[in-house]
Write a protein that holds these residues in place. Sequence first.
Motif, PDB file in Angstrom:
ATOM      1  N   TYR A 195      49.103  10.808 -15.684  1.00 16.01           N
ATOM      2  CA  TYR A 195      47.951  11.631 -15.338  1.00 16.01           C
ATOM      3  C   TYR A 195      47.718  12.776 -16.325  1.00 16.01           C
ATOM      4  O   TYR A 195      46.987  13.719 -16.029  1.00 16.01           O
ATOM      5  CB  TYR A 195      48.127  12.160 -13.908  1.00 16.01           C
ATOM      6  CG  TYR A 195      48.187  11.032 -12.905  1.00 16.01           C
ATOM      7  CD1 TYR A 195      47.030  10.478 -12.389  1.00 16.01           C
ATOM      8  CD2 TYR A 195      49.404  10.480 -12.532  1.00 16.01           C
ATOM      9  CE1 TYR A 195      47.079   9.410 -11.504  1.00 16.01           C
ATOM     10  CE2 TYR A 195      49.470   9.413 -11.647  1.00 16.01           C
ATOM     11  CZ  TYR A 195      48.298   8.890 -11.140  1.00 16.01           C
ATOM     12  OH  TYR A 195      48.359   7.823 -10.272  1.00 16.01           O
ATOM     13  N   ILE A 197      46.174  14.784 -19.489  1.00 15.33           N
ATOM     14  CA  ILE A 197      44.802  14.879 -19.984  1.00 15.33           C
ATOM     15  C   ILE A 197      44.549  13.799 -21.035  1.00 15.33           C
ATOM     16  O   ILE A 197      45.322  13.627 -21.974  1.00 15.33           O
ATOM     17  CB  ILE A 197      44.535  16.268 -20.595  1.00 15.33           C
ATOM     18  CG1 ILE A 197      44.759  17.370 -19.547  1.00 15.33           C
ATOM     19  CG2 ILE A 197      43.135  16.341 -21.160  1.00 15.33           C
ATOM     20  CD1 ILE A 197      43.836  17.288 -18.367  1.00 15.33           C
ATOM     21  N   ASP A 198      43.462  13.046 -20.868  1.00 16.10           N
ATOM     22  CA  ASP A 198      43.134  11.929 -21.757  1.00 16.10           C
ATOM     23  C   ASP A 198      41.629  11.952 -22.037  1.00 16.10           C
ATOM     24  O   ASP A 198      40.829  11.444 -21.247  1.00 16.10           O
ATOM     25  CB  ASP A 198      43.549  10.610 -21.098  1.00 16.10           C
ATOM     26  CG  ASP A 198      43.421   9.410 -22.025  1.00 16.10           C
ATOM     27  OD1 ASP A 198      42.638   9.495 -22.996  1.00 16.10           O
ATOM     28  OD2 ASP A 198      44.079   8.390 -21.766  1.00 16.10           O
ATOM     29  N   VAL A 199      41.258  12.545 -23.146  1.00 18.48           N
ATOM     30  CA  VAL A 199      39.848  12.696 -23.505  1.00 18.48           C
ATOM     31  C   VAL A 199      39.183  11.335 -23.706  1.00 18.48           C
ATOM     32  O   VAL A 199      38.030  11.128 -23.312  1.00 18.48           O
ATOM     33  CB  VAL A 199      39.707  13.556 -24.787  1.00 18.48           C
ATOM     34  CG1 VAL A 199      38.250  13.651 -25.214  1.00 18.48           C
ATOM     35  CG2 VAL A 199      40.272  14.950 -24.547  1.00 18.48           C
ATOM     36  N   ARG A 202      38.345   9.725 -20.373  1.00 17.71           N
ATOM     37  CA  ARG A 202      37.191  10.400 -19.779  1.00 17.71           C
ATOM     38  C   ARG A 202      35.893   9.848 -20.372  1.00 17.71           C
ATOM     39  O   ARG A 202      34.962   9.483 -19.655  1.00 17.71           O
ATOM     40  CB  ARG A 202      37.278  11.902 -20.013  1.00 17.71           C
ATOM     41  CG  ARG A 202      36.042  12.668 -19.524  1.00 17.71           C
ATOM     42  CD  ARG A 202      36.189  14.167 -19.774  1.00 17.71           C
ATOM     43  NE  ARG A 202      34.960  14.882 -19.470  1.00 17.71           N
ATOM     44  CZ  ARG A 202      34.611  15.302 -18.256  1.00 17.71           C
ATOM     45  NH1 ARG A 202      35.411  15.079 -17.236  1.00 17.71           N
ATOM     46  NH2 ARG A 202      33.471  15.945 -18.063  1.00 17.71           N
ATOM     47  N   ALA A 285      42.546   7.052 -15.090  1.00 23.30           N
ATOM     48  CA  ALA A 285      41.359   7.212 -15.936  1.00 23.30           C
ATOM     49  C   ALA A 285      40.182   7.769 -15.138  1.00 23.30           C
ATOM     50  O   ALA A 285      39.401   8.584 -15.647  1.00 23.30           O
ATOM     51  CB  ALA A 285      40.984   5.870 -16.568  1.00 23.30           C
ATOM     52  N   TYR A 287      40.285   9.837 -12.588  1.00 22.83           N
ATOM     53  CA  TYR A 287      40.460  11.281 -12.399  1.00 22.83           C
ATOM     54  C   TYR A 287      40.042  12.048 -13.652  1.00 22.83           C
ATOM     55  O   TYR A 287      39.487  13.144 -13.564  1.00 22.83           O
ATOM     56  CB  TYR A 287      41.914  11.607 -12.065  1.00 22.83           C
ATOM     57  CG  TYR A 287      42.367  11.137 -10.710  1.00 22.83           C
ATOM     58  CD1 TYR A 287      41.756  11.595  -9.543  1.00 22.83           C
ATOM     59  CD2 TYR A 287      43.417  10.235 -10.580  1.00 22.83           C
ATOM     60  CE1 TYR A 287      42.175  11.154  -8.298  1.00 22.83           C
ATOM     61  CE2 TYR A 287      43.851   9.796  -9.339  1.00 22.83           C
ATOM     62  CZ  TYR A 287      43.222  10.256  -8.203  1.00 22.83           C
ATOM     63  OH  TYR A 287      43.635   9.817  -6.972  1.00 22.83           O
ATOM     64  N   GLN A 288      40.331  11.473 -14.808  1.00 25.31           N
ATOM     65  CA  GLN A 288      39.945  12.134 -16.060  1.00 25.31           C
ATOM     66  C   GLN A 288      38.430  12.279 -16.156  1.00 25.31           C
ATOM     67  O   GLN A 288      37.910  13.253 -16.702  1.00 25.31           O
ATOM     68  CB  GLN A 288      40.476  11.351 -17.259  1.00 25.31           C
ATOM     69  CG  GLN A 288      41.978  11.253 -17.360  1.00 25.31           C
ATOM     70  CD  GLN A 288      42.650  12.605 -17.517  1.00 25.31           C
ATOM     71  OE1 GLN A 288      42.161  13.476 -18.228  1.00 25.31           O
ATOM     72  NE2 GLN A 288      43.765  12.797 -16.825  1.00 25.31           N
ATOM     73  N   CYS A 309      45.180  14.121  -8.274  1.00 21.29           N
ATOM     74  CA  CYS A 309      44.137  15.006  -8.818  1.00 21.29           C
ATOM     75  C   CYS A 309      44.743  16.193  -9.553  1.00 21.29           C
ATOM     76  O   CYS A 309      44.371  16.521 -10.681  1.00 21.29           O
ATOM     77  CB  CYS A 309      43.241  15.527  -7.692  1.00 21.29           C
ATOM     78  SG  CYS A 309      41.770  14.569  -7.412  1.00 21.29           S
ATOM     79  N   SER A 312      46.346  15.437 -12.714  1.00 17.39           N
ATOM     80  CA  SER A 312      45.361  15.111 -13.753  1.00 17.39           C
ATOM     81  C   SER A 312      44.625  16.339 -14.277  1.00 17.39           C
ATOM     82  O   SER A 312      43.874  16.245 -15.240  1.00 17.39           O
ATOM     83  CB  SER A 312      44.317  14.126 -13.202  1.00 17.39           C
ATOM     84  OG  SER A 312      44.923  12.953 -12.739  1.00 17.39           O
ATOM     85  N   THR A 314      42.390  17.849 -12.404  1.00 20.47           N
ATOM     86  CA  THR A 314      41.053  17.742 -11.813  1.00 20.47           C
ATOM     87  C   THR A 314      40.940  18.633 -10.581  1.00 20.47           C
ATOM     88  O   THR A 314      41.740  18.497  -9.654  1.00 20.47           O
ATOM     89  CB  THR A 314      40.766  16.282 -11.399  1.00 20.47           C
ATOM     90  OG1 THR A 314      40.922  15.429 -12.527  1.00 20.47           O
ATOM     91  CG2 THR A 314      39.355  16.142 -10.848  1.00 20.47           C
TER      92      THR A 314
END
Length: 390
Positions: A195, A197-199, A202, A285, A287-288, A309, A312, A314
């Motif tokens: 989880y 952060i994965d730009v 997103r 993904a 959640y991103q 969440c 992630s 979020t």
Amino acid sequence: MFLRHLRRDVWEESDWKIEMSADKPIRVAQVMGKMLGGGVEAVVMNYYRYIDHSQVQFDYLVDEDSTLVPREEIEGLGGRVFEIPPYQHVFEYQRELQRLFRQEGWRIVHSHVNALSVFSLRAAKKAGIPVRIAHSHSTSGKGEHIKNAVKSILKTQANRYPTHRLACSRYAGEWLFGKGADFEVVYNAVDLSKYAIDVAARARIRCELGVSDNQLLIGHIGRFVDQKNHTFLLQIFKEILATSPDAVLALAGAGPLVEQTKRQASNLGIAESVRFLGQRHDSPALYQAFDVFCLPSIYEGLPVVGVECQASGTPILASTEVTPETAFTSLMEFEPLSSSPRSWARHLLAMRGKEPVVSDADSLAAFDIRCAAADLLDFYVSAIFEEGAR
């Protein structure tokens, strides 16, 4: 995690021998009820993926009308799946459980069906299973009068058959076992690394949904059942559209109320802004991609989506019917169900872009599945030790 019945060195150095080796791990019968893609199944599967399979194996006992049983993964990890009559046929259900318990010789039965555990653990006691675990994953909600009446009756027997009691939160444990009851909390832990952060994720999901980076994307993941309160969620989203007309609501999940929810979206005139994603297996993904997650449930134990969440990064707005224990970071806030849809909408809009605080990282560590799975293994072995030493 509060689990730590007995330190590993205590049972490893004891003269009492525990059968636990690569050739013969402890097999635990996990009574699941119906596997329909819900949060409880996700919790148990998370623990199974990360527990040491050379020492502990899970066998899943599922109602034969289950629709989403990950049989291939379970068997690939060394587990087994046993189909049994649905719990609605209570006498057949108990007879078959008792037969299986005697046939397979499990030493531990771990029941995840909340108040209904009275039936599975009664069968386990009759079959002579020494370790019987009742696990509370939920509570009860307003408006479900018949369900709540049945739960209230069954709760009177909740402490009769288990030898051990677990719960996903203090709130869930006190609801099933009673205030002052002896139980331990097992958090709904996750693989935190999934989880991060994965730009790229997103961008990919938002492109799939046809949502630009500037548009507001409200998310929800959960079964389409009364408990999750999709009806109220759509009313909230309609108020959001009054302020942010290009906003989008993404609903992931399956369940008996999907078509009803689609009709409601159409009747409210917001159908074009609502995306029904179906059952998904890429929640990290999703959640991103979400700007804010909305969880207006009428009851919960400790929802897995709340943990995911926050892991992630979020922001999540939940009803006050969700236990405050879920909010282990600053990313989670609450709103009463008695508040108007407009009040919920304003609150959600205010949370967009909220950043976690530095101290949140330490709070998240308590929900690391690797540590949690090792603790659960210790718990199982300690429970067998205690029963064997009596």
